[in-house]
Design a protein around this motif. Structure first.
Motif, PDB file in Angstrom:
ATOM      1  N   UNK A 189      -9.138  32.117  11.658  1.00 14.69           N
ATOM      2  CA  UNK A 189      -8.870  33.514  12.013  1.00 14.69           C
ATOM      3  C   UNK A 189      -9.408  34.474  10.953  1.00 14.69           C
ATOM      4  N   UNK A 190      -9.544  33.986   9.710  1.00 14.26           N
ATOM      5  CA  UNK A 190     -10.064  34.838   8.631  1.00 14.26           C
ATOM      6  C   UNK A 190     -11.586  34.996   8.697  1.00 14.26           C
ATOM      7  N   UNK A 191     -12.229  34.356   9.676  1.00 11.92           N
ATOM      8  CA  UNK A 191     -13.687  34.469   9.801  1.00 11.92           C
ATOM      9  C   UNK A 191     -14.111  35.912  10.041  1.00 11.92           C
ATOM     10  N   UNK A 192     -13.216  36.694  10.628  1.00 13.07           N
ATOM     11  CA  UNK A 192     -13.523  38.105  10.899  1.00 13.07           C
ATOM     12  C   UNK A 192     -13.627  38.923   9.622  1.00 13.07           C
ATOM     13  N   UNK A 193     -13.148  38.397   8.492  1.00 17.07           N
ATOM     14  CA  UNK A 193     -13.247  39.122   7.223  1.00 17.07           C
ATOM     15  C   UNK A 193     -14.682  39.125   6.678  1.00 17.07           C
ATOM     16  N   UNK A 194     -15.497  38.222   7.153  1.00 17.16           N
ATOM     17  CA  UNK A 194     -16.867  38.109   6.644  1.00 17.16           C
ATOM     18  C   UNK A 194     -17.750  39.203   7.229  1.00 17.16           C
TER      19      UNK A 194
END
Length: 241
Positions: free
Chosen positions: A62-67
């Motif tokens: 879910x933290x992939x959107x931080x990239x």
């Protein structure tokens, strides 16, 4: 198994580093240094810049959107992690020696084997040479190409001249055959054989071949036609006798 996994991870990182170190050492000079980038170097540079380094598993995708890296890299990481792999990537693209992109690794969690990549789908590294060196290489290439085109043009001109001489040769052979007392059918044979180089030359014009090859074929066919014409005229002389 743990030692084997750790060994594979260590060697993977080492080989990735070689992908920028070896080209830099091979192509750099004192006056013209060369910069290279690889997955581990890109991660190291991002870390030095204070970027976050993410290690993605199925638990934290879910933290992939931080990239802010390119979408292609995100898609590959997501697909590989969904297949059980572990991905390591820095948060933002970096710029180094004129190159802008992302370095990341995709490793199997049990074996430690995997891919060490840079954005754009490259398994390996990119070497950024000094612009002046590339300019010199390009200038040399254009010079060689220009000289080659001039030579080819001269050879093509020779091929055209050879066609004209072929037509003159037919006329001379016909006169020679007539003077030897050849019959009408024998004269036609001399003409047809004499036209053979011209017909072959027309056929070669529709084939993609170099001027040198075309010229050599024309010469060989012309020699063969000359021998056949001599043989036909020789038969006329024997018939008269």
């Amino acid at each position: 198994m743990e030692k084997w996994r750790d060994y594979n991870q260590q060697m993977g990182a080492t080989y990735s580093a070689y992908e920028h170190l070896i080209p830099e050492q091979l192509f750099s000079t004192e006056d013209e240094p060369v910069g290279g980038i690889s997955a581990v170097k890109a991660l190291a540079i991002a870390s030095q810049q204070g970027q976050r380094i993410y290690t993605f598993t199925e638990d934290n995708l879910s933290y992939l959107s931080d990239l802010t890296v390119d979408q292609g890299t995100k898609d590959e990481i997501q697909a590989q992690v969904n297949n059980g792999m572990v991905a390591t990537v820095h948060q933002h693209p970096i710029t180094y020696a004129g190159w802008t992109g992302t370095g990341y690794t995709i490793v199997h969690p049990e074996t430690g084997a995997g891919s060490y990549k840079i954005s754009g789908g490259s398994d390996g590294s990119i070497v950024i040479a000094v612009l002046s060196a590339l300019t010199n290489i390009a200038a040399t290439g254009f010079s060689i190409a220009s000289t080659g085109l001039k030579v080819l043009a001269k050879l093509e001109s020779l091929a055209v001249v050879a066609r004209h001489f072929s037509a003159i040769g037919v006329l001379v052979s016909v006169l020679d055959a007539a003077g030897s007392g050849c019959s009408v059918s024998e004269l036609l044979g001399v003409i047809l054989v004499g036209l053979l180089p011209f017909l072959v030359s027309l056929a070669l014009a529709t084939v993609i071949l170099g001027p040198i090859i075309i010229l050599l074929i024309n010469i060989l066919v012309s020699q063969l036609a000359g021998l056949l014409q001599d043989a036909l005229i020789g038969r006329c002389n024997r018939s008269d006798n």
